[in-house]
Design a protein around this motif. Structure first.
Motif, PDB file in Angstrom:
ATOM      1  N   SER A 210       0.758  -0.986  -0.094  1.00 39.94           N
ATOM      2  CA  SER A 210       0.093  -0.114   0.200  1.00 39.94           C
ATOM      3  C   SER A 210       0.896   0.800   0.140  1.00 39.94           C
ATOM      4  N   ARG A 211       1.709   1.060   0.314  1.00 42.01           N
ATOM      5  CA  ARG A 211       3.040   2.365   0.668  1.00 42.01           C
ATOM      6  C   ARG A 211       2.909   3.186   1.624  1.00 42.01           C
ATOM      7  N   ASN A 212       2.040   2.615   2.115  1.00 41.76           N
ATOM      8  CA  ASN A 212       2.034   3.676   3.762  1.00 41.76           C
ATOM      9  C   ASN A 212       3.385   3.731   5.119  1.00 41.76           C
ATOM     10  N   GLU A 213       4.170   4.290   4.967  1.00 37.98           N
ATOM     11  CA  GLU A 213       5.462   4.067   5.542  1.00 37.98           C
ATOM     12  C   GLU A 213       4.685   3.471   7.062  1.00 37.98           C
ATOM     13  N   ARG A 214       4.330   3.748   7.495  1.00 40.13           N
ATOM     14  CA  ARG A 214       3.402   2.943   8.919  1.00 40.13           C
ATOM     15  C   ARG A 214       3.042   1.949   8.429  1.00 40.13           C
ATOM     16  N   TYR A 215       2.601   1.573   7.732  1.00 42.16           N
ATOM     17  CA  TYR A 215       2.509   0.245   7.636  1.00 42.16           C
ATOM     18  C   TYR A 215       2.915  -0.721   7.538  1.00 42.16           C
ATOM     19  N   GLN A 216       3.841  -0.261   6.353  1.00 39.95           N
ATOM     20  CA  GLN A 216       4.861  -1.415   5.691  1.00 39.95           C
ATOM     21  C   GLN A 216       5.888  -1.479   7.232  1.00 39.95           C
ATOM     22  N   GLN A 217       6.435  -0.497   7.675  1.00 34.88           N
ATOM     23  CA  GLN A 217       7.114  -0.667   9.161  1.00 34.88           C
ATOM     24  C   GLN A 217       6.304  -1.554  10.546  1.00 34.88           C
ATOM     25  N   PHE A 218       4.453  -1.685  10.812  1.00 32.64           N
ATOM     26  CA  PHE A 218       4.048  -2.590  11.298  1.00 32.64           C
ATOM     27  C   PHE A 218       4.097  -3.972  10.588  1.00 32.64           C
ATOM     28  N   PHE A 219       3.701  -3.737   9.039  1.00 30.04           N
ATOM     29  CA  PHE A 219       2.696  -4.711   8.353  1.00 30.04           C
ATOM     30  C   PHE A 219       4.782  -5.626   8.380  1.00 30.04           C
ATOM     31  N   ALA A 220       5.859  -5.291   8.025  1.00 29.96           N
ATOM     32  CA  ALA A 220       7.054  -5.616   7.977  1.00 29.96           C
ATOM     33  C   ALA A 220       7.986  -7.117   9.399  1.00 29.96           C
ATOM     34  N   ARG A 221       6.850  -6.528  10.482  1.00 32.10           N
ATOM     35  CA  ARG A 221       7.002  -7.376  11.282  1.00 32.10           C
ATOM     36  C   ARG A 221       6.546  -8.498  11.317  1.00 32.10           C
ATOM     37  N   SER A 222       5.104  -8.620  11.239  1.00 30.24           N
ATOM     38  CA  SER A 222       4.638  -9.524  11.194  1.00 30.24           C
ATOM     39  C   SER A 222       4.904 -10.540   9.560  1.00 30.24           C
ATOM     40  N   PHE A 223       5.522 -10.001   8.907  1.00 33.21           N
ATOM     41  CA  PHE A 223       5.438 -10.633   7.951  1.00 33.21           C
ATOM     42  C   PHE A 223       6.659 -11.948   8.099  1.00 33.21           C
ATOM     43  N   LYS A 224       8.035 -10.866   8.708  1.00 35.38           N
ATOM     44  CA  LYS A 224       9.210 -11.681   9.531  1.00 35.38           C
ATOM     45  C   LYS A 224       8.813 -12.554  10.315  1.00 35.38           C
ATOM     46  N   ILE A 225       7.624 -12.353  10.951  1.00 34.40           N
ATOM     47  CA  ILE A 225       7.596 -13.388  12.849  1.00 34.40           C
ATOM     48  C   ILE A 225       7.215 -14.594  11.559  1.00 34.40           C
ATOM     49  N   VAL A 226       6.092 -14.537  10.544  1.00 36.41           N
ATOM     50  CA  VAL A 226       5.263 -15.926  10.211  1.00 36.41           C
ATOM     51  C   VAL A 226       6.374 -16.741   9.030  1.00 36.41           C
ATOM     52  N   LEU A 227       7.766 -15.144   8.090  1.00 41.05           N
ATOM     53  CA  LEU A 227       8.547 -15.974   8.196  1.00 41.05           C
ATOM     54  C   LEU A 227       9.363 -17.128   9.026  1.00 41.05           C
ATOM     55  N   ALA A 228       9.776 -16.338   9.816  1.00 42.43           N
ATOM     56  CA  ALA A 228      10.449 -17.492  10.144  1.00 42.43           C
ATOM     57  C   ALA A 228      10.242 -17.902  10.431  1.00 42.43           C
ATOM     58  N   CYS A 229       8.424 -18.547  11.488  1.00 43.08           N
ATOM     59  CA  CYS A 229       8.078 -19.196  12.131  1.00 43.08           C
ATOM     60  C   CYS A 229       8.232 -20.668  10.362  1.00 43.08           C
ATOM     61  N   ALA A 230       7.607 -20.669   9.219  1.00 44.80           N
ATOM     62  CA  ALA A 230       6.995 -21.119   7.775  1.00 44.80           C
ATOM     63  C   ALA A 230       8.677 -21.767   7.819  1.00 44.80           C
ATOM     64  N   ILE A 231       9.817 -21.263   7.763  1.00 45.46           N
ATOM     65  CA  ILE A 231      11.540 -22.077   7.813  1.00 45.46           C
ATOM     66  C   ILE A 231      11.082 -23.367   7.925  1.00 45.46           C
ATOM     67  N   ALA A 232      10.604 -23.475   9.602  1.00 51.98           N
ATOM     68  CA  ALA A 232      10.559 -24.856   9.980  1.00 51.98           C
ATOM     69  C   ALA A 232       9.009 -25.861   9.932  1.00 51.98           C
ATOM     70  N   VAL A 233       8.357 -24.917   9.638  1.00 55.85           N
ATOM     71  CA  VAL A 233       6.682 -25.583   9.744  1.00 55.85           C
ATOM     72  C   VAL A 233       6.748 -26.028   8.112  1.00 55.85           C
ATOM     73  N   ALA A 234       7.215 -25.516   7.107  1.00 50.44           N
ATOM     74  CA  ALA A 234       6.861 -26.049   5.481  1.00 50.44           C
ATOM     75  C   ALA A 234       7.729 -27.258   5.637  1.00 50.44           C
ATOM     76  N   PRO A 235       8.788 -27.124   5.627  1.00 49.37           N
ATOM     77  CA  PRO A 235       9.748 -28.843   5.398  1.00 49.37           C
ATOM     78  C   PRO A 235       9.187 -29.711   6.147  1.00 49.37           C
ATOM     79  N   LEU A 236       8.575 -29.193   7.587  1.00 48.41           N
ATOM     80  CA  LEU A 236       8.254 -30.116   8.793  1.00 48.41           C
ATOM     81  C   LEU A 236       7.243 -30.809   7.557  1.00 48.41           C
ATOM     82  N   GLN A 237       5.883 -30.029   6.929  1.00 45.84           N
ATOM     83  CA  GLN A 237       4.831 -30.426   6.714  1.00 45.84           C
ATOM     84  C   GLN A 237       4.818 -31.967   5.661  1.00 45.84           C
ATOM     85  N   ILE A 238       6.320 -31.070   4.665  1.00 42.36           N
ATOM     86  CA  ILE A 238       6.062 -31.878   3.741  1.00 42.36           C
ATOM     87  C   ILE A 238       6.267 -33.590   3.916  1.00 42.36           C
ATOM     88  N   TYR A 239       7.597 -33.947   5.663  1.00 41.84           N
ATOM     89  CA  TYR A 239       8.165 -34.887   5.536  1.00 41.84           C
ATOM     90  C   TYR A 239       6.993 -35.210   6.728  1.00 41.84           C
TER      91      TYR A 239
END
Length: 476
Positions: A210-239
Motif C-alpha cells: 500500500s506504500r503507507n510508511e507506517r503500515y510498511q514498518q508495522f506489517f514488515a514485522r508480522s511478515f518476518k515473524i511468519v517467515l521465521a515460523c514458516a522456515i520450520a513449518v513448511a519442510p516439516l509438513q512435507i516430511y
C-alpha cells in the motif's frame, strides 16, 4: 440424475458440504491462536507497542472465524444422529465419547478463555491476559487433537471389535492411540499453522504494497515473524505428509492405489512407475491418458525402506470394495502435494531475499512480485487442506469405519426428498454465512490496526481503599 433418489448419496453430499464449509474456519483459529501467543509474548518481553497492536488487530479476524466455525460445526455433528444413526449406534461408545471430549474439554476451554483474550485488555493484569491467550490456543489445538483422533480411529480401527453390530471397547487407550493418530494429528496441526502463517503473510504483504510508511514498518514485522515460523513449518509438513503416505501404503492399499490411479499391481521388488498426470477411467479400469515417471513411485516409497512388498493395483479388489471416484482422489492428492511444495518454495525464495537484506522496511516495499506471490499464496493452504480431507475420506470408501462398517449400512433410512430439502437449506445458509464472513473480514482488513488504543499498564493492582474511622456512638 439418479442420485437425487438415493438417500445414501444425498446424505454423503450433505455431510461433505457441511464438512468442507466448516473446515474453512477452525483452520485459521487453530493456527492464528499460536501466532497471537507469539506476538503477545513479544509485547510482554519488549513492551514494543507494535506487538500489542498486532495482537489486537489479528484477534479481530480470529473471533470472526471462531464465530462462523461454531455456527457451521454444530449442524455437522448433529448429522451423526439424523443422517447416520446406524453408524452412531454402532460406534457411539467410543466415537461419541471422543466427540464429547472435544466439546467439553477443547471447545469449552477455548470459549471460556476467549472472553478474557478479547475483553480483558486493561481489566486484568497483562500476565493473566497472556495466560488467557495461551489457554485459547491450547483449547483450539486440543480440539484438533480429538477430532483427528476420532477420524484416525475410523481409518484404522483399534482397541476393540464389532460384536453383534456394535463396537465394544476393550482397550480405550489403544483406540485413542490408533496407528494413524500421531501422524494425522501432526499433519493437521502443521497444516493449520502453515495455512495461518501464509494468510497472515499474505495480508501483511497487501498492506506493505500500500506504500503507507507506517503500515510498511508495522506489517514488515508480522511478515518476518511468519517467515521465521514458516522456515520450520513448511519442510516439516512435507516430511510428515510423506510419513502419512507410507502409512496409507501399508494399511489402506486401496486408497494408495486410488491416489496414484494405479490399476495393475507392481510385484514386490519391482519399483512402480509414478503417475504424474493422468485421466482415470473407472468404468474401463484404466487411465485413458497418462504421463508417468519410470520407477518414480518405488523411489518415493523407498525413501525409508526397501520396497519388498507389491504395490497393489485397484484391480486386486472387486469394484464394490474399492473407492469409486478415483479421478477426484487422484487429483485432490496432487493438488495437496503441489501446494505443499509451492509454499515451501515461496518460503525459500523469501528467506534468500531476507538474507540479502531486502526485507528491511525501506526496501521491502520494492519486492513487488515476491509480495504478490504471498498474496496469491494466502488461500492455497485452504485448498490443500480441503483436498487432503477429500483424499482421506473419499479414499476410505466404501467404508465409513475402514474394513468394518460400510457406508451404505451406516446411513439412516430417510426419504430422499427430506435430505434434499435440508441439503438445499444448508447450501443457502452457508452461502449467506460465507458472504457475511467475506464482507466483515474485508472490512476488518480495510480498516487496519487501531493505533489509538490505550496501552495496558504494567500492573493492574487495585487501588488501596482508605477507611474512615467508625464514628457511630458507642453503646454502653
Amino acid at each position: 440424475m439418479d442420485f437425487l433418489s438415493d438417500s445414501v448419496v444425498l446424505s454423503r453430499m450433505q455431510f461433505a458440504l457441511t464438512a468442507i464449509f466448516h473446515m474453512l474456519w477452525p483452520v485459521l483459529t487453530t493456527g492464528m491462536s499460536i501466532y497471537l501467543v507469539v506476538v503477545e509474548g513479544m509485547w510482554l518481553k519488549t513492551r514494543n507497542p507494535d506487538y500489542y497492536y498486532h495482537a489486537r488487530f489479528w484477534s479481530k479476524l480470529y473471533v470472526l472465524n471462531f464465530g462462523i466455525g461454531v455456527a457451521s460445526g454444530l449442524p455437522m455433528e448433529f448429522q451423526f444422529g439424523t443422517n447416520w444413526a446406524p453408524f452412531s449406534e454402532a460406534v457411539g461408545d467410543f466415537f461419541g465419547s471422543i466427540l464429547g471430549f472435544e466439546a467439553s474439554m477443547a471447545f469449552m476451554l477455548e470459549a471460556g478463555f476467549l472472553g478474557i483474550m478479547l475483553f480483558g485488555w486493561g481489566r486484568v493484569p497483562p500476565v493473566i491476559h497472556y495466560m488467557g491467550t495461551i489457554m485459547v490456543a491450547f483449547g483450539a489445538n486440543l480440539s484438533t487433537f480429538w477430532i483427528l483422533t476420532a477420524n484416525s480411529w475410523l481409518q484404522t480401527p483399534a482397541g476393540g471389535e464389532i460384536v453383534d453390530g456394535k463396537f465394544v471397547v476393550t482397550d480405550y487407550f489403544q483406540a485413542i492411540f490408533n496407528p494413524f493418530m500421531v501422524n494425522s494429528v501432526l499433519h493437521m496441526f502443521f497444516a493449520t499453522l502453515e495455512t495461518s502463517l501464509f494468510v497472515i503473510g499474505g495480508i501483511s504483504a497487501w498492506y506493505i504494497l500500500s506504500r503507507n510508511e507506517r503500515y510498511q514498518q508495522f506489517f514488515a514485522r508480522s511478515f518476518k515473524i511468519v517467515l521465521a515460523c514458516a522456515i520450520a513449518v513448511a519442510p516439516l509438513q512435507i516430511y510428515i505428509g510423506h510419513l502419512s503416505g507410507e502409512q496409507v501404503y501399508h494399511r489402506q492399499p486401496t486408497k494408495m492405489a486410488a491416489m496414484e490411479a494405479q490399476w495393475e499391481t507392481a510385484p514386490g521388488g519391482q519399483p512402480a512407475d509414478w503417475s504424474l498426470l493422468a485421466i482415470p477411467n473407472t468404468k474401463a479400469e484404466r487411465n485413458d491418458w497418462e504421463i508417468s515417471i519410470p520407477n518414480g513411485l518405488g523411489y518415493i516409497l523407498e525413501f525409508k525402506q526397501n520396497l519388498s512388498e507389491p504395490v497393489q493395483g485397484l484391480k486386486e479388489w472387486k469394484p464394490e470394495d474399492r473407492p469409486g471416484m478415483v479421478g477426484l482422489i487422484y487429483y485432490s492428492f496432487r493438488i495437496m502435494v503441489g501446494i505443499g511444495f509451492l509454499l515451501a518454495g515461496l518460503m525459500a525464495v523469501t528467506v534468500i531475499q531476507w538474507l540479502r537484506g531486502k526485507l528491511a522496511p525501506p526496501q521491502i516495499g520494492n519486492q513487488k512480485w515476491l509480495l504478490i506471490g504471498w498474496m496469491f499464496a494466502a488461500p492455497l493452504g485452504y485448498i490443500a487442506i480441503e483436498s487432503g480431507w477429500i483424499v482421506r475420506c473419499v479414499g476410505r470408501q466404501p467404508w465409513t469405519m475402514y474394513g468394518e462398517i460400510r457406508t451404505v449400512d451406516a446411513a439412516s433410512n430417510l426419504p430422499p426428498q427430506e435430505i434434499l430439502t435440508s441439503l438445499l437449506a444448508f447450501t443457502g445458509v452457508y452461502s449467506l454465512l460465507l458472504i457475511s464472513a467475506l464482507y466483515f473480514g474485508s472490512r476488518i482488513i480495510r480498516q487496519g490496526p487501531n493505533f489509538d488504543l490505550p496501552i495496558p499498564k504494567e500492573s493492574l493492582a487495585p487501588t488501596p481503599v482508605e477507611h474512615t474511622p467508625d464514628r457511630r456512638p458507642v453503646e454502653n
